[in-house]
Design a protein around this motif. Sequence first.
Motif, PDB file in Angstrom:
ATOM      1  N   VAL A   1       0.839  -1.201   0.000  1.00  0.00           N
ATOM      2  CA  VAL A   1       0.000   0.000   0.000  1.00  0.00           C
ATOM      3  C   VAL A   1       0.872   1.247   0.000  1.00  0.00           C
ATOM      4  O   VAL A   1       0.633   2.194  -0.754  1.00  0.00           O
ATOM      5  CB  VAL A   1      -0.966   0.010   1.215  1.00  0.00           C
ATOM      6  CG1 VAL A   1      -1.795   1.290   1.229  1.00  0.00           C
ATOM      7  CG2 VAL A   1      -1.867  -1.210   1.194  1.00  0.00           C
ATOM      8  N   ARG A   2       1.908   1.233   0.823  1.00  0.00           N
ATOM      9  CA  ARG A   2       2.788   2.406   0.922  1.00  0.00           C
ATOM     10  C   ARG A   2       3.469   2.687  -0.419  1.00  0.00           C
ATOM     11  O   ARG A   2       3.714   3.840  -0.755  1.00  0.00           O
ATOM     12  CB  ARG A   2       3.852   2.189   2.005  1.00  0.00           C
ATOM     13  CG  ARG A   2       3.252   2.128   3.395  1.00  0.00           C
ATOM     14  CD  ARG A   2       4.105   2.878   4.430  1.00  0.00           C
ATOM     15  NE  ARG A   2       3.267   3.113   5.613  1.00  0.00           N
ATOM     16  CZ  ARG A   2       2.864   4.310   6.001  1.00  0.00           C
ATOM     17  NH1 ARG A   2       3.212   5.391   5.328  1.00  0.00           N
ATOM     18  NH2 ARG A   2       2.091   4.439   7.064  1.00  0.00           N
ATOM     19  N   GLN A   3       3.745   1.640  -1.150  1.00  0.00           N
ATOM     20  CA  GLN A   3       4.411   1.814  -2.435  1.00  0.00           C
ATOM     21  C   GLN A   3       3.409   2.271  -3.500  1.00  0.00           C
ATOM     22  O   GLN A   3       3.682   3.202  -4.262  1.00  0.00           O
ATOM     23  CB  GLN A   3       5.071   0.484  -2.820  1.00  0.00           C
ATOM     24  CG  GLN A   3       6.202   0.608  -3.825  1.00  0.00           C
ATOM     25  CD  GLN A   3       5.690   0.466  -5.252  1.00  0.00           C
ATOM     26  OE1 GLN A   3       4.759  -0.304  -5.494  1.00  0.00           O
ATOM     27  NE2 GLN A   3       6.276   1.225  -6.162  1.00  0.00           N
TER      28      GLN A   3
ATOM     29  N   ALA B   1      -3.439  12.309  -2.003  1.00  0.00           N
ATOM     30  CA  ALA B   1      -3.231  12.660  -0.587  1.00  0.00           C
ATOM     31  C   ALA B   1      -4.579  12.763   0.103  1.00  0.00           C
ATOM     32  O   ALA B   1      -5.616  12.994  -0.539  1.00  0.00           O
ATOM     33  CB  ALA B   1      -2.469  13.974  -0.457  1.00  0.00           C
ATOM     34  N   TYR B   2      -4.530  12.567   1.402  1.00  0.00           N
ATOM     35  CA  TYR B   2      -5.737  12.697   2.232  1.00  0.00           C
ATOM     36  C   TYR B   2      -5.445  13.733   3.300  1.00  0.00           C
ATOM     37  O   TYR B   2      -4.439  13.642   4.010  1.00  0.00           O
ATOM     38  CB  TYR B   2      -6.076  11.359   2.886  1.00  0.00           C
ATOM     39  CG  TYR B   2      -7.332  11.369   3.739  1.00  0.00           C
ATOM     40  CD1 TYR B   2      -8.562  11.727   3.193  1.00  0.00           C
ATOM     41  CD2 TYR B   2      -7.280  10.987   5.076  1.00  0.00           C
ATOM     42  CE1 TYR B   2      -9.715  11.708   3.968  1.00  0.00           C
ATOM     43  CE2 TYR B   2      -8.437  10.966   5.860  1.00  0.00           C
ATOM     44  CZ  TYR B   2      -9.650  11.327   5.298  1.00  0.00           C
ATOM     45  OH  TYR B   2     -10.789  11.310   6.066  1.00  0.00           O
ATOM     46  N   ALA B   3      -6.294  14.734   3.401  1.00  0.00           N
ATOM     47  CA  ALA B   3      -6.163  15.748   4.447  1.00  0.00           C
ATOM     48  C   ALA B   3      -7.387  15.656   5.346  1.00  0.00           C
ATOM     49  O   ALA B   3      -8.518  15.780   4.877  1.00  0.00           O
ATOM     50  CB  ALA B   3      -6.048  17.142   3.839  1.00  0.00           C
ATOM     51  N   LYS B   4      -7.117  15.411   6.622  1.00  0.00           N
ATOM     52  CA  LYS B   4      -8.229  15.173   7.553  1.00  0.00           C
ATOM     53  C   LYS B   4      -8.230  16.209   8.658  1.00  0.00           C
ATOM     54  O   LYS B   4      -7.189  16.442   9.293  1.00  0.00           O
ATOM     55  CB  LYS B   4      -8.079  13.776   8.158  1.00  0.00           C
ATOM     56  CG  LYS B   4      -9.115  13.429   9.230  1.00  0.00           C
ATOM     57  CD  LYS B   4      -8.917  11.997   9.717  1.00  0.00           C
ATOM     58  CE  LYS B   4      -9.965  11.613  10.754  1.00  0.00           C
ATOM     59  NZ  LYS B   4      -9.807  10.212  11.191  1.00  0.00           N
ATOM     60  N   PHE B   5      -9.371  16.802   8.902  1.00  0.00           N
ATOM     61  CA  PHE B   5      -9.558  17.637  10.086  1.00  0.00           C
ATOM     62  C   PHE B   5     -10.395  16.820  11.053  1.00  0.00           C
ATOM     63  O   PHE B   5     -11.565  16.539  10.801  1.00  0.00           O
ATOM     64  CB  PHE B   5     -10.254  18.953   9.743  1.00  0.00           C
ATOM     65  CG  PHE B   5     -10.200  19.931  10.878  1.00  0.00           C
ATOM     66  CD1 PHE B   5      -9.165  20.848  10.976  1.00  0.00           C
ATOM     67  CD2 PHE B   5     -11.156  19.909  11.883  1.00  0.00           C
ATOM     68  CE1 PHE B   5      -9.087  21.724  12.050  1.00  0.00           C
ATOM     69  CE2 PHE B   5     -11.090  20.778  12.959  1.00  0.00           C
ATOM     70  CZ  PHE B   5     -10.046  21.695  13.041  1.00  0.00           C
ATOM     71  N   ARG B   6      -9.762  16.420  12.150  1.00  0.00           N
ATOM     72  CA  ARG B   6     -10.439  15.516  13.073  1.00  0.00           C
ATOM     73  C   ARG B   6     -11.464  16.234  13.935  1.00  0.00           C
ATOM     74  O   ARG B   6     -11.212  17.357  14.391  1.00  0.00           O
ATOM     75  CB  ARG B   6      -9.406  14.894  14.015  1.00  0.00           C
ATOM     76  CG  ARG B   6      -8.498  13.904  13.361  1.00  0.00           C
ATOM     77  CD  ARG B   6      -7.425  13.495  14.347  1.00  0.00           C
ATOM     78  NE  ARG B   6      -6.859  12.206  13.979  1.00  0.00           N
ATOM     79  CZ  ARG B   6      -6.088  11.489  14.793  1.00  0.00           C
ATOM     80  NH1 ARG B   6      -5.795  11.925  15.980  1.00  0.00           N
ATOM     81  NH2 ARG B   6      -5.615  10.337  14.392  1.00  0.00           N
TER      82      ARG B   6
ATOM     83  N   GLU C   1      -1.640   6.362   4.711  1.00  0.00           N
ATOM     84  CA  GLU C   1      -1.687   7.496   5.640  1.00  0.00           C
ATOM     85  C   GLU C   1      -3.100   7.726   6.162  1.00  0.00           C
ATOM     86  O   GLU C   1      -3.293   8.072   7.334  1.00  0.00           O
ATOM     87  CB  GLU C   1      -1.169   8.756   4.937  1.00  0.00           C
ATOM     88  CG  GLU C   1       0.337   8.712   4.717  1.00  0.00           C
ATOM     89  CD  GLU C   1       0.822   9.650   3.615  1.00  0.00           C
ATOM     90  OE1 GLU C   1       1.961   9.498   3.188  1.00  0.00           O
ATOM     91  OE2 GLU C   1       0.028  10.522   3.174  1.00  0.00           O
ATOM     92  N   LEU C   2      -4.069   7.504   5.338  1.00  0.00           N
ATOM     93  CA  LEU C   2      -5.466   7.610   5.790  1.00  0.00           C
ATOM     94  C   LEU C   2      -5.728   6.579   6.880  1.00  0.00           C
ATOM     95  O   LEU C   2      -6.290   6.894   7.933  1.00  0.00           O
ATOM     96  CB  LEU C   2      -6.417   7.400   4.608  1.00  0.00           C
ATOM     97  CG  LEU C   2      -7.917   7.365   4.909  1.00  0.00           C
ATOM     98  CD1 LEU C   2      -8.710   7.908   3.723  1.00  0.00           C
ATOM     99  CD2 LEU C   2      -8.427   5.970   5.262  1.00  0.00           C
ATOM    100  N   ALA C   3      -5.297   5.339   6.619  1.00  0.00           N
ATOM    101  CA  ALA C   3      -5.547   4.271   7.606  1.00  0.00           C
ATOM    102  C   ALA C   3      -4.882   4.592   8.932  1.00  0.00           C
ATOM    103  O   ALA C   3      -5.391   4.240  10.001  1.00  0.00           O
ATOM    104  CB  ALA C   3      -5.037   2.943   7.060  1.00  0.00           C
TER     105      ALA C   3
ATOM    106  N   SER D   1     -18.950  10.193   8.587  1.00  0.00           N
ATOM    107  CA  SER D   1     -17.687  10.761   9.057  1.00  0.00           C
ATOM    108  C   SER D   1     -16.524   9.787   8.902  1.00  0.00           C
ATOM    109  O   SER D   1     -15.425  10.077   9.368  1.00  0.00           O
ATOM    110  CB  SER D   1     -17.802  11.145  10.530  1.00  0.00           C
ATOM    111  OG  SER D   1     -18.873  12.011  10.719  1.00  0.00           O
ATOM    112  N   ALA D   2     -16.767   8.628   8.299  1.00  0.00           N
ATOM    113  CA  ALA D   2     -15.706   7.631   8.158  1.00  0.00           C
ATOM    114  C   ALA D   2     -14.714   8.072   7.084  1.00  0.00           C
ATOM    115  O   ALA D   2     -15.053   8.857   6.192  1.00  0.00           O
ATOM    116  CB  ALA D   2     -16.304   6.278   7.807  1.00  0.00           C
ATOM    117  N   ASP D   3     -13.497   7.557   7.154  1.00  0.00           N
ATOM    118  CA  ASP D   3     -12.445   7.991   6.246  1.00  0.00           C
ATOM    119  C   ASP D   3     -12.444   7.220   4.923  1.00  0.00           C
ATOM    120  O   ASP D   3     -12.269   7.819   3.860  1.00  0.00           O
ATOM    121  CB  ASP D   3     -11.085   7.810   6.931  1.00  0.00           C
ATOM    122  CG  ASP D   3     -10.976   8.650   8.188  1.00  0.00           C
ATOM    123  OD1 ASP D   3     -10.864   9.885   8.065  1.00  0.00           O
ATOM    124  OD2 ASP D   3     -11.047   8.097   9.303  1.00  0.00           O
TER     125      ASP D   3
END
Lengths: 268, 787
Positions: A84-86, A172-177, A93-95, A119-121
């Motif tokens: 996944v990282r590759q 990319a994933y940008a999350k505001f928690r 990063e989301l996980a 609200s799930a990612d």
Amino acid sequence: MYAFDYHRPTSARQAADLASQFEDMKFLAGGHTLLPTMKMRLAGPTNLVDLGQIAELRGIERSGDTLSIGAMTKHAEVAHSADVRQAIPALAELAEVIGDPHVRNRGTMGGSVANNDPSADYPAACLALNATIVTDRREIAADDFFQGIFTTALDEGEIITRIAFPVPSQAAYAKFRNPASRYALVGVFVARFADGVRMAVTGAGSNGVFRMPEMEQALAQNFAPEALNGIAAPEDEMNSDIHADAAYRAHLVGVMTRRAVQAAASRS
Amino acid sequence: MTATGIGAPVRRKEDQRFVTGQGRYVDDFNRPGQAYAYFLRSPHAHAAIRSIDVGAAQTMPGALAVFTGDDLAADKIGGLICGWMIHSKDGTPMKAGPHPALAQGKVRYVGDHVAVVIAETLAQAKDAAEAIVVDYDVLPAVVDTAEAAKSSVQVHDVSPDNTVFNWHLGDKDATEAAFAKAKHVTKIDLVNNRLVPNPIEPRAALGEYDFGTDNYTLYTTSQNPHVARLVLSAFIGVAPEHKLRVIAPDVGGGFGSKIFIYAEETVCVWAAKKVKRPVKWTSDRTEAFLADAHGRDHVTHAEMATDENGKILGLRVHTTANLGAYLSTFSSSVPTYLYAPLLSGQYDIPAIYCEVDGVYTNTAPVDAYRGAGRPEATFVVERLVEKTARELKQDPAEFRRKNYITQFPHQTPVIMAYDTGDYAASLDKALELADYRNFQARKQESARRGKLRGLGFSSYIEACGIAPSQAVGSLGAGVGLWESAEVRVNPTGSVEVLTGSHSHGQGHETTFAQLVSDRLGIPIDQVSIVHGDTDKVQFGMGTYGSRSGAVGMSAIAKAIDKVIAKGRKVAAHVLEASEGDIEFKDGRFGVAGTDRSLAFGEVALQAYIAHKFSGQDLEPGLKEGAFYDPTNFTFPAGVHICEVEIDPDTGVTTIERWTAVDDFGVIINPMIVEGQVHGGIAQGVGQALLEGAVYDRSGQLVTASFNDYCMPRANDLPSFQVGMTVTPCPSNPLGIKGCGEAGAIAAPPAVINAITDALGHEDIAMPATPQAVWRAAQKARMPMAAE
């Protein structure tokens, strides 16, 4: 918690057979939504079919331009997978920002996608990456799968077996928690492919995960934060609660999308 | 200082069992034949109960009994009490409505106790509770603190305008005169947000009745088991005091919420006799949110008058305090005598006048929570001082310094007589540790990155170890606030200390043993601390208000002095010397000017075998008790400096630096003290940035789980810079002031002062969530851009 019968099949077929036998049945994946609801006596299925022992529902596989992840793969496994990282580092990063370590070592991708919590990612990743949701009956495009909060294209007793993600060139994933729950108050997944850009927003929409075609088109022209100037999320389609009203959520959609684009664009 | 004596950073003795899972909490106790209680709670904030039908519930599988308020009334079980009488300005006593353990005719908040089911298992108790049919006549609710007195909704018949008291303190005329001659008046409106205590161990109770001896036993999560026994026996009437044993074993945090005597423990001990079975109840987290006493919840308008030189002339304050639906055990004292007497802060303020209206609402009862009144007072004083300094364009540190009290003792206009302190010393040290002189450079560096940086002070004072008993009695307290101790020396020379204090996170098993080790010169592992059981400890007032060091340990010290005095007599007989020649030093009793001496353990053995003295001359044994009543409160004080950086795009506030310089007097264990400071700051930051109990207009608690109620986490906090200054407290023999609440008291205004400094305006309330700060930053952006 009310009493229930517990079943632990070892194949998807067995699980489907069990499901067909019971009127009031729930599949148990990671259980992070179902079990608290049952403990609070807000849900009381008479039968639980635990998918945890079904080997065919697990595992991560890269094949060409597709990354295929078994439905019962845990968040921590996705976060730590070299494949996944590759292939899609943004997905790892989301996980890594789902819940806390306990959650990531119990919760599953299939469970999250099937539940479609607003609200799930993962729904944002599925939709932005144009994933295919593979079930024991058929294949469903992400665009058709998510049908509003806690609502999906899944039929009664249908089991997600794996999810196939096309590998993007940049993402990319940008999350505001949410400060309290750590769910996404606003989460934006941006993915760039050879033939265009897709993005999806979770947490913000009053009807669940959604794409913004206007942003996608602008980003296809110019994959940079500035491309988003003048494009705003529709406030009247945003969620509103004590943590964030619609105006703030709409604003954060813009901020998080810019940050996701910035992060994606800076990836080699 | 020895390795385990006073001042040594001894590792906590109790942690071995806590971190290895060997602690025993109430829920870990199980008695033969134990049944389980489940409370049916009101889903409505306000409703009349037309009827309760328990018939079907009683026949459910496993159900042993279903009780309602009528059953308690039939057994003449009284209601819960409020133990501090407050009188209004006009001299009338506070208007306390009835507070039955199970509702009688009416429910007044969501979570109020309607009925209890006792069953073989908890699941069966819950099943049976679902079969209870309650016919509610739902009434409109009043929730808002500021609106309560004007509402047409009436919570209790005894207080027609929902007002429990209109109380005041200070000299109104002198304060008006001070304002009349002021050069400048600063005004502020503040809300001190409502908090849910959330100790990690929820409340629990296990009641048992012995038909052979007619004895009751209650295991309960209490910070003060003797007070619980006194209230349950003398006021509620569950059992006679000498027939009731209350055990508070390991308790997993209290923060005030386990001081109070609650409905559930009352019902469990009563029901145990009714059903002839031990009855256990353990709160789940939702019940803790709904029905543990909450904290804070003030709405305040305050004004500060200053002269042409920036000296403070006067302070006037009006506060409305939400007390919830019922008066909890010490609720009335928190916004009155634990609040207004702290309004002088560290400052020489000639005139202060404070009015407090206590109001009922359809919300959970509000009572003491870490700091109890003092955080509320400090928030008023320190926000107002900071704002005044800004309006006068004075450096907030130097404005404070100019107004500090420098002569002691100092009598404030609001009861308190400060005994000692050196506020400028704490300020100087804090400015140094915080690198205050380079703050502007850091602010500019943040601005270059598009971020807003701000710095805020909190120059707090608090009052711990509420005392003396005579004084608190004159202010309305229903109890004395001394502490007791018994030091039992065994024939082998080991020591057991029985204390009326109760440890639920404070580390008494370590710090109290350090005192004994220090004074008697024996190894710390020869000392055991016994607490939390009314059958072992004769009486005690418990632990709250940072009192256990200053008051509880002083009682131990007094008992130790008696032990040494007795030991001297024993040693005199054994060493055949006169008592006046016996010296006790470094753990040995010796004859002055000779090399003849006995170790403490040898004297202990001689005291018990009694071979060397006649029983007519000297009583055998070595055991002494003491009650200690201090001469004054103690006054810990210090300076905290918070430095934040705000992301104006998202409203996220990051605490970049935290400096705490505290004067706690003499320190017993610096490691434990530092831990208390860290925990207190974390709770204070929680209040300032994250936590807030929210009821909707109908009285439903919106923040009834951790999904919505935001507790501070490690990554919300920076590494703390902790420093100390020491002025020994003259009001107790050990010089201790107390440290348990300081962080929670100091932190909120430091955070908000830093945020308002970053924003450039004062318009932000607690909790300063990202949403609130983002909105406030919209206003701040223009002036920032112009800089």
